[in-house]
Scaffold this motif. Structure first.
Motif, PDB file in Angstrom:
ATOM      1  N   GLU A 172       0.849  -1.209   0.000  1.00 41.57           N
ATOM      2  CA  GLU A 172       0.000   0.000   0.000  1.00 41.57           C
ATOM      3  C   GLU A 172       0.881   1.253   0.000  1.00 41.57           C
ATOM      4  N   PHE A 173       0.420   2.276  -0.674  1.00 36.51           N
ATOM      5  CA  PHE A 173       1.150   3.552  -0.701  1.00 36.51           C
ATOM      6  C   PHE A 173       0.153   4.702  -0.761  1.00 36.51           C
ATOM      7  N   LYS A 174       0.598   5.869  -0.341  1.00 37.59           N
ATOM      8  CA  LYS A 174      -0.272   7.049  -0.382  1.00 37.59           C
ATOM      9  C   LYS A 174       0.419   8.259  -0.996  1.00 37.59           C
ATOM     10  N   LEU A 175       1.696   8.427  -0.635  1.00 41.04           N
ATOM     11  CA  LEU A 175       2.416   9.623  -1.092  1.00 41.04           C
ATOM     12  C   LEU A 175       3.585   9.206  -1.992  1.00 41.04           C
ATOM     13  N   TYR A 176       3.486   9.611  -3.246  1.00 44.54           N
ATOM     14  CA  TYR A 176       4.382   9.136  -4.306  1.00 44.54           C
ATOM     15  C   TYR A 176       5.174  10.343  -4.814  1.00 44.54           C
ATOM     16  N   ALA A 177       6.496  10.253  -4.782  1.00 33.35           N
ATOM     17  CA  ALA A 177       7.335  11.349  -5.284  1.00 33.35           C
ATOM     18  C   ALA A 177       8.131  10.883  -6.498  1.00 33.35           C
ATOM     19  N   ILE A 178       8.174  11.742  -7.505  1.00 35.65           N
ATOM     20  CA  ILE A 178       8.952  11.460  -8.714  1.00 35.65           C
ATOM     21  C   ILE A 178      10.114  12.439  -8.776  1.00 35.65           C
ATOM     22  N   THR A 179      11.277  11.954  -9.180  1.00 41.78           N
ATOM     23  CA  THR A 179      12.437  12.832  -9.317  1.00 41.78           C
ATOM     24  C   THR A 179      12.202  13.821 -10.466  1.00 41.78           C
ATOM     25  N   GLY A 180      12.794  14.989 -10.337  1.00 46.42           N
ATOM     26  CA  GLY A 180      12.719  15.985 -11.407  1.00 46.42           C
ATOM     27  C   GLY A 180      13.895  16.918 -11.177  1.00 46.42           C
ATOM     28  N   GLU A 181      15.054  16.514 -11.690  1.00 53.02           N
ATOM     29  CA  GLU A 181      16.282  17.200 -11.276  1.00 53.02           C
ATOM     30  C   GLU A 181      16.331  18.671 -11.664  1.00 53.02           C
ATOM     31  N   GLU A 182      15.484  19.071 -12.633  1.00 50.51           N
ATOM     32  CA  GLU A 182      15.440  20.494 -12.976  1.00 50.51           C
ATOM     33  C   GLU A 182      14.871  21.329 -11.827  1.00 50.51           C
ATOM     34  N   PHE A 183      14.214  20.668 -10.879  1.00 51.08           N
ATOM     35  CA  PHE A 183      13.640  21.387  -9.733  1.00 51.08           C
ATOM     36  C   PHE A 183      14.483  21.243  -8.455  1.00 51.08           C
TER      37      PHE A 183
ATOM     38  N   ARG B  37      -4.512   8.543  -3.036  1.00 53.85           N
ATOM     39  CA  ARG B  37      -3.058   8.513  -3.269  1.00 53.85           C
ATOM     40  C   ARG B  37      -2.711   9.668  -4.200  1.00 53.85           C
ATOM     41  N   ILE B  38      -1.619  10.359  -3.892  1.00 54.30           N
ATOM     42  CA  ILE B  38      -1.221  11.481  -4.742  1.00 54.30           C
ATOM     43  C   ILE B  38       0.255  11.383  -5.103  1.00 54.30           C
ATOM     44  N   CYS B  39       0.559  11.930  -6.276  1.00 56.59           N
ATOM     45  CA  CYS B  39       1.920  11.864  -6.799  1.00 56.59           C
ATOM     46  C   CYS B  39       2.333  13.243  -7.294  1.00 56.59           C
ATOM     47  N   MET B  40       3.550  13.623  -6.956  1.00 60.66           N
ATOM     48  CA  MET B  40       4.020  14.952  -7.350  1.00 60.66           C
ATOM     49  C   MET B  40       5.492  14.943  -7.742  1.00 60.66           C
ATOM     50  N   ILE B  41       5.818  15.896  -8.612  1.00 54.84           N
ATOM     51  CA  ILE B  41       7.231  16.183  -8.864  1.00 54.84           C
ATOM     52  C   ILE B  41       7.553  17.514  -8.178  1.00 54.84           C
ATOM     53  N   SER B  42       7.195  18.635  -8.823  1.00 56.33           N
ATOM     54  CA  SER B  42       7.724  19.940  -8.417  1.00 56.33           C
ATOM     55  C   SER B  42       7.357  20.368  -6.997  1.00 56.33           C
ATOM     56  N   GLU B  43       6.145  20.070  -6.551  1.00 59.42           N
ATOM     57  CA  GLU B  43       5.757  20.534  -5.212  1.00 59.42           C
ATOM     58  C   GLU B  43       6.609  19.865  -4.127  1.00 59.42           C
ATOM     59  N   ILE B  44       7.105  18.666  -4.418  1.00 60.94           N
ATOM     60  CA  ILE B  44       7.957  17.985  -3.440  1.00 60.94           C
ATOM     61  C   ILE B  44       9.433  18.316  -3.691  1.00 60.94           C
ATOM     62  N   VAL B  45       9.958  17.925  -4.841  1.00 62.36           N
ATOM     63  CA  VAL B  45      11.419  18.041  -5.025  1.00 62.36           C
ATOM     64  C   VAL B  45      11.884  19.474  -5.247  1.00 62.36           C
ATOM     65  N   GLY B  46      10.950  20.386  -5.530  1.00 55.47           N
ATOM     66  CA  GLY B  46      11.313  21.787  -5.694  1.00 55.47           C
ATOM     67  C   GLY B  46      11.134  22.587  -4.420  1.00 55.47           C
ATOM     68  N   ALA B  47      10.660  21.940  -3.369  1.00 58.09           N
ATOM     69  CA  ALA B  47      10.393  22.660  -2.109  1.00 58.09           C
ATOM     70  C   ALA B  47      11.690  23.036  -1.398  1.00 58.09           C
ATOM     71  N   GLU B  48      11.660  24.152  -0.678  1.00 58.80           N
ATOM     72  CA  GLU B  48      12.810  24.525   0.158  1.00 58.80           C
ATOM     73  C   GLU B  48      12.957  23.485   1.271  1.00 58.80           C
ATOM     74  N   ASP B  49      11.827  23.188   1.897  1.00 61.88           N
ATOM     75  CA  ASP B  49      11.809  22.237   3.012  1.00 61.88           C
ATOM     76  C   ASP B  49      11.052  20.975   2.555  1.00 61.88           C
TER      77      ASP B  49
END
Ligand code: TZP
Ligand code: MG
Length: 208
Positions: A3-14, A179-191
């Motif tokens: 089971e999963f809920k929070l999915y993060a994808i890499t996006g090195e430009e961010f 379940r949600i998946c994000m690139i920029s909102e996660i890997v582009g965040a300051e924190d």
């Protein structure tokens, strides 16, 4: 699949110059339970090196690890699975290659979702829900209406993706996504860890 809920994808430009492994470790520490290596520009060799390092990281934390596009790389590093799009190798052929590993498929309309379910996909991506700059040639936003349709009809796990932010995640969950998946909102965040903790909390409250 686990089971999963929070999915993060890499996006090195961010990533703002931050190390790939450091970025994804912060996401995991914030509660991400599945990560995907998505790299549309590096050489196969470079992608393999990144995949090896992410496999090590995800093993350390018991987090599911998916490779986008590159079935060979996924198998070579013993990732948990692959994620493919509508123009990649068809599901039946991919299944022959990866056996019982996880196969995730991007879908943009209910017909594609039905086909993925009937074909034995392990999960589907549902999106882009909102406008996003993180994917080139992406189809027009499918809106939360598509989440409604999928949540009413499809029984395999689905994850909403595309333009999801802290400020609009409520609409996504209200439409039926769990379940949600994000690139920029996660890997582009300051924190990164902090943002993920907030999403984790929102998702767990919604699940209660
Ligand atoms: N597939 C559909 S939308 C998208 C992908 C890979 C990009 C999601 O990125 P973001 O930054 O969370 O909008
Ligand atoms: Mg693809």
């Amino acid at each position: 699949m686990k089971e999963f809920k929070l999915y993060a994808i890499t996006g090195e430009e961010f990533h703002q110059g931050r190390d790939l492994i450091e970025v994804m470790e912060q996401a995991i520490l914030g509660g991400v339970d599945i990560i995907q290596l998505r790299d549309k520009t590096s050489s196969k060799r470079e992608i393999l090196q990144k995949a090896k390092a992410l496999r090590e990281l995800t093993h350390k934390y018991g987090v599911t690890f998916i490779v986008n596009d590159h079935i060979d790389v996924s198998l070579a590093v013993d990732a948990d699975g692959i994620h493919i799009g509508q123009d990649d190798l068809p599901l039946a052929e991919a299944r022959k290659i990866v056996g019982d590993k996880i196969i995730g498929i991007s879908t943009h309309k209910i017909e594609e979702a039905r086909e993925a379910e009937a074909g034995g996909a392990d999960y589907i991506g549902v999106g882009p829900i909102f406008h996003t700059n993180s994917k080139v040639d992406v189809v027009d936003p499918v809106t939360t209406t598509y989440i409604n349709q999928v949540s009413n009809e499809i029984t395999i796990p689905f994850v909403a993706i595309g333009g999801i932010k802290l400020h609009n995640v409520d609409q996504v969950l209200e439409a039926g996504a769990t379940r949600i998946c994000m690139i920029s909102e996660i890997v582009g965040a300051e924190d990164i860890k902090g943002v993920c903790k907030t999403f984790t909390k929102i998702l767990s409250e919604k699940g209660e």
